[in-house]
Each structure stands twice: as structure tokens, then as C-alpha cells.
Design an enzyme around this catalytic site. Structure first.
Site, short mmCIF file in Angstrom:
data_model
loop_
_atom_site.label_atom_id
_atom_site.label_comp_id
_atom_site.label_asym_id
_atom_site.label_seq_id
_atom_site.Cartn_x
_atom_site.Cartn_y
_atom_site.Cartn_z
N TYR A 1 10.03 -4.13 -8.85
CA TYR A 1 8.82 -3.90 -9.45
C TYR A 1 7.97 -2.82 -8.78
CZ TYR A 1 4.01 -4.39 -11.00
OH TYR A 1 2.71 -4.33 -11.53
N ASP B 1 10.98 -8.53 -19.25
CA ASP B 1 10.31 -8.19 -17.96
C ASP B 1 10.91 -7.88 -16.58
OD1 ASP B 1 7.49 -7.50 -16.97
OD2 ASP B 1 6.61 -9.30 -17.77
N ASP B 2 10.27 -7.15 -15.82
CA ASP B 2 10.82 -7.04 -14.35
C ASP B 2 10.76 -8.40 -13.63
OD1 ASP B 2 8.18 -7.09 -13.09
OD2 ASP B 2 7.93 -5.27 -14.16
N GLY C 1 -1.26 1.14 -4.91
CA GLY C 1 -2.64 0.59 -4.61
C GLY C 1 -3.66 1.16 -5.31
N CYS D 1 0.80 -1.07 0.02
CA CYS D 1 0.01 0.12 0.02
C CYS D 1 0.81 1.21 -0.03
CB CYS D 1 -1.03 0.18 1.49
SG CYS D 1 -2.24 -1.37 1.64
N ASN E 1 1.11 -0.31 6.02
CA ASN E 1 1.56 -1.00 4.69
C ASN E 1 2.33 -2.12 5.21
OD1 ASN E 1 2.65 -1.82 2.09
ND2 ASN E 1 4.42 -0.21 2.45
N GLY E 2 1.72 -3.23 4.85
CA GLY E 2 2.55 -4.49 5.22
C GLY E 2 1.51 -5.52 5.58
#
Length: 508
Positions: free
Chosen positions: A259, A367-368, A28, A2, A102-103
Site C-alpha cells: 500500500y 482493495d489493497d 505524509g 513519512c 521515518n519509522g
């Protein structure tokens, strides 16, 4: 994952928080919320949707005050489609606390029972954030019982929180009438930084998930919040800091650099952009050892996060770098869309191939990372449909073989294409002519080189090492059950009503 932000200023913060959330929107897209405080009154607006959809002019007018916080949500626990589980969360005692997180807490289920049995607190929704805010509230009440709340009591409460909860957490909390609290888990898994600046009426202090939100709103980045550290900013804007963990270590999440984070952010002293360039450099070595560059005509990134790695790889192998896909910027990031059906349908809406870059060529797509494999499968087929002779695929990250329990949406092994599959089996599923992955040790080495002070990385989805402790079978089952998936049938048209603590009428 988030995005969270908190601000203390000498002027209204509603617009400032809104601007910061726009800069964190990539973290998010499921829901957004803002709480501001005027005196000891808190005012809240939160709903499902993007920042620009959740907050209208009338909503912003109903968010007065010089202190506030906000969040953009990407759900990893609880119901992705419940507006009641959008953040911020609020408890009225002690003081009145509003919190964004966040987590992911790995012991949320046992804590929920402990809160009910011992702390006498009832938890209703399935979100681990409500568990966290109630643990913090209980510890604040214990630390400041019969005393005036001061930074000492706040830090004692955070130290007690560290001892009770496990997992990853970066937290910003507003304590009504006292100030803003920010703290980070003892391993620093999820990012958190703070900065300072001069507002129109005096100094401002901002805490946020990424430096881009701080710098992008006109503030100067001061530093990252250290793992285990708590920052308490009183209403005068004075910053108090204390290490509250017994044995803090810095193990930031590697997937942030691969990413999740914006390339213009700096996290724990590491430039995200430079980290991705370094990943491209070492990925090029893997390509050269696997596939002669003479068999590659052109290097094409899969937008957006892979661009720096693809550019560096192309330069290293001496092949032209080309933009072969055009991205529709009005479709969200497919990785963070809840629901596999929604994710698969969105790929061709999100990307369109430029045929001239593919026709008759052997193309190396970069791609990442490759998580579920379905998006890669679609993109490889798009390249073939555009006329590519051969399609090779290189991933700037190693195979994602293990669940992530610390706040990234890869909670079960059944969703991971690389779990219990060989590289050849993955290649066959994706449909590429050749598949090249980054090496785990090389990935860690080239990112760590950018800041020797790092103790290591939380890279469990790549190496299976859970730095903050593995979840037990019961905890893993509880987390999986908590992710209520209902969403493929969801059309995104749920009501977007305000969930307010104080109505606009009360401002009069």
C-alpha cells in the site's frame, strides 16, 4: 510512515528538495519541513499541511544553501496536531545537527529517561524523533571528543546509536559544516536509497525514502542504503559508506509493497508495481477456489493502490476489468488521516461510483488491504446504492490482525477489524456477499521471488512476528499514550507560521 530526503549539491537545493517532497507527498500529509545550510548557518521552514501549502515563494527565498533535507510527516508517535513536533528537528550541539526520521522507536520512553538521567539531555515534546536526534548528538560528541570530525567518528557514532535504539528508522541528518549523514536500521524495515546526478554547477547526491523521488528529480538511482549501513556525504560530495550494525539482515516492510509506496518506485530491488501484479495473480487463485468466476460479472478496483492487483486478477479469471469509482484527487488518502471521524466523513467525498458499471451486476471489488473496515463498509454500501446485485470484496493483503509498532498507523488492536474476528464476522461487518483475503505465505512468496537476496519481510501486522523485537507492555502503553488523538474536532485551520532557525533578515 513519512517521506524523507536529503541533498548535497553545488547549487541551491531548496527547489530540488521541494520537488522531491512533492513526489513523496503520498507518504505524509500532516506536515512538511525543509532545512537548508549555507556555510554553518541552517535555515528552516516547517508547518502543518501539504507541501504546496507550507512553502510559498517567500519561504523558498529564505532557504539558501547547497545542502539540505526535508520531510513530509505522517505521525505515528507524538501529537499529530502539534506544529512543534513537525520535522526536521534541530539540536545545537555538537556542531549543530538537523534530522528527519521515518519509522518508530519502540524504546523511546526508556531512552528519554536514560537521556535525562545519564546523558544530561532534556526532551520536551513527545516525538521519538527528538529522542533519536539527541541519542545521535550524544554519540557524535563521544566519538569525536577532542578530535576533528571525520567519517570514522561519524560511523562510530552510528554504530553506538544502533546499539541503543530499537524499532524501525531511516534517518537523514545534516551536520553543520561537515555534511549529510543517512543511515538505516539493522533490519532495513523502513526504505532508504541514494542516487547521483549532474546538477547545473556540478555533481549532486540525493538520499530519499523512495526511488521515485531520486529518479523523478533527474538523478540516477545508485542503490538502496543497506540495513545497518551509514552513508556520509561530505561537503565536496564524496560518498563514504560503512556497515555499522553487528548482524544486519534485510527484512523490508511488506506494507510498503502492499500500500504505502508509489507503484513506480523500486525498493530493495523489488518493483512495487510488479509486486502488486504478483499479489493479484495469487489473489486470483484464492478467488477461484472460493467463488466460481461465473458468478462474477466485472472486477472493479478501489483506487489507487489496488489497480495493478485488480488488473492481474481480472485477466487471470477471465472477467472484464472496469473503473467503477472516480476519485477526487483533492482529498487525501483516508488511511493516513488522523482521527476516525475525519476518515469516515471523507470516504464519500473521496470516491464516487459510476452507476452504469454496477447496475444489475455481480461485482468483485478489489482493495489493497482492509485495516479498520469502516472504509470498506462505506464502499460496499456505495456499490449497492449504485445498483449492484451482489458485492464481493477481495483484499490483495491478508487480514491485518496485529498492531504495527514500526511506523504504520495501526498501533492498537481495538482499531483492527480482523483482530479476534473470523472472516465471516468481518464479512458481516463490512456487508459484502463474499469476502476473500490473500494468504500470508503466498504474499511473502510472490514478493520475495522478485529479489532472492531478501532475508524475509517485516509483516508483523499480518503474522504477529516482530522482527526487531516486540514492545513491552510498558513500551506499548507509552506509544499508545503518545498518540494524542485530539483530532476529530480539528478543522485544519491551525496557524502555519514558520519555525525558523535563522530569520530572513539575517541573510542581509
Amino acid at each position: 510512515m513519512c517521506g524523507i530526503v536529503g541533498v548535497i549539491a553545488k547549487s541551491p537545493v531548496n527547489q530540488l528538495i521541494y520537488d522531491a517532497l512533492l513526489l513523496l507527498q503520498h507518504r505524509g500529509q500532516d506536515a512538511a519541513g525543509i532545512v537548508t545550510m549555507q556555510g554553518t548557518k541552517c535555515f528552516m521552514q516547517k508547518a502543518r499541511g501539504m507541501v504546496r501549502d507550507v512553502f510559498r515563494t517567500r519561504n523558498m527565498r529564505a532557504l539558501p544553501g547547497n545542502v539540505g533535507l526535508g520531510q513530509v510527516r505522517y505521525p505515528t508517535a507524538g501529537n499529530a496536531y502539534s506544529e512543534e513536533e513537525a520535522q526536521p528537528f534541530y539540536v545545537n550541539a555538537p556542531y549543530g545537527i538537523v534530522l528527519v526520521h521515518n519509522g518508530n522507536l519502540t524504546n523511546a520512553a526508556s531512552l528519554k529517561q536514560e537521556l535525562f538521567d545519564i546523558d544530561r539531555r532534556h526532551i520536551n515534546p513527545g516525538s521519538d524523533t527528538e529522542v533519536l536526534i539527541n541519542v545521535l548528538a550524544h554519540e557524535l560528541e563521544r566519538a569525536a571528543r577532542d578530535r576533528q570530525l571525520s567519517p570514522e567518528e561519524v560511523f562510530a557514532a552510528v554504530a553506538a546509536v544502533h546499539k541503543r535504539i530499537r524499532g524501525s528508522y531511516a534517518v537523514v541528518a545534516l551536520i553543520a559544516g561537515h555534511g549529510l549523514l543517512a543511515f538505516r536500521d539493522p533490519f532495513g524495515i523502513r526504505p532508504l536509497a541514494f542516487g547521483e546526478g549532474a546538477g547545473p554547477n556540478g555533481p549532486e547526491v540525493m538520499v530519499a525514502s523512495e526511488s521515485v523521488a531520486i529518479v523523478g528529480t533527474g538523478h540516477a538511482l545508485t542503490r538502496d542504503v543497506a540495513p545497518g549501513e551509514a552513508i556520509f556525504i561530505d561537503l565536496e560530495g564524496t560518498v563514504h559508506a560503512r556497515q555499522c550494525a553487528e548482524k544486519p539482515q534485510l527484512f523490508p516492510c511488506m506494507f510498503e509493497y502492499v500500500y504505502l509506496a508509489r507503484p513506480d518506485s523500486v525498493m530493495d530491488g523489488v518493483s512495487v508495481y510488479q509486486a502488486r501484479l504478483n499479489l493479484g495473480e495469487t489473489l486470483a487463485q484464492r478467488v477461484i477456489s472460493t467463488l466460481p468466476p461465473s458468478e462474477i460479472d466485472v472486477v472493479i478496483p478501489i483506487p489507487e493502490s489496488s489497480r495493478p492487483s485488480a488488473m492481474q486478477l481480472a485477466q487471470r479469471i477471465g472477467k472484464p476489468y472496469r473503473e467503477g469509482f472516480v476519485k477526487n484527487r483533492y482529498v487525501g488518502r483516508t488511511f493516513i488521516m488522523p482521527g476516525q471521524g475525519v476518515r469516515k466523513k471523507s470516504v464519500r467525498q473521496k470516491l464516487n461510483a459510476i452507476e452504469v458499471e454496477f447496475k444489475g451486476r455481480n461485482v468483485l471489488l478489489v482493495d489493497d488491504s482492509i485495516v479498520r473496515g469502516t472504509t470498506s463498509q462505506e464502499i460496499v454500501q456505495m456499490a449497492r446504492d449504485a445498483g449492484a446485485k451482489k458485492v464481493y470484496l477481495a483484499s490483495a493483503a491478508p487480514p491485518v490482525r496485529y498492531p504495527n509498532i514500526y511506523g504504520i498507523d495501526m498501533p492498537t488492536t481495538t482499531e483492527l477489524i480482523a483482530h479476534d474476528r473470523s472472516i465471516e464476522e468481518i464479512r458481516e461487518f463490512i456487508g459484502a456477499d463474499k469476502l476473500i483475503y490473500q494468504d500470508v505465505a503466498a504474499m511473502k512468496r510472490v514478493v520475495a521471488a522478485l529479489n532472492p537476496k531478501l532475508d524475509g519481510f517485516e509483516a508483523s501486522c499480518f503474522d504477529g512476528v516482530y522482527i526487531a523485537g516486540e514492545a513491552s507492555a510498558e513500551e506499548a502503553a507509552a506509544m499508545a499514550a503518545g498518540r494524542k488523538g485530539a483530532g476529530d474536532e480539528d478543522d485544519g485551520s491551525a496557524d502555519r507560521g514558520a519555525l525558523t532557525l535563522q530569520s530572513a533578515a539575517e541573510l542581509a
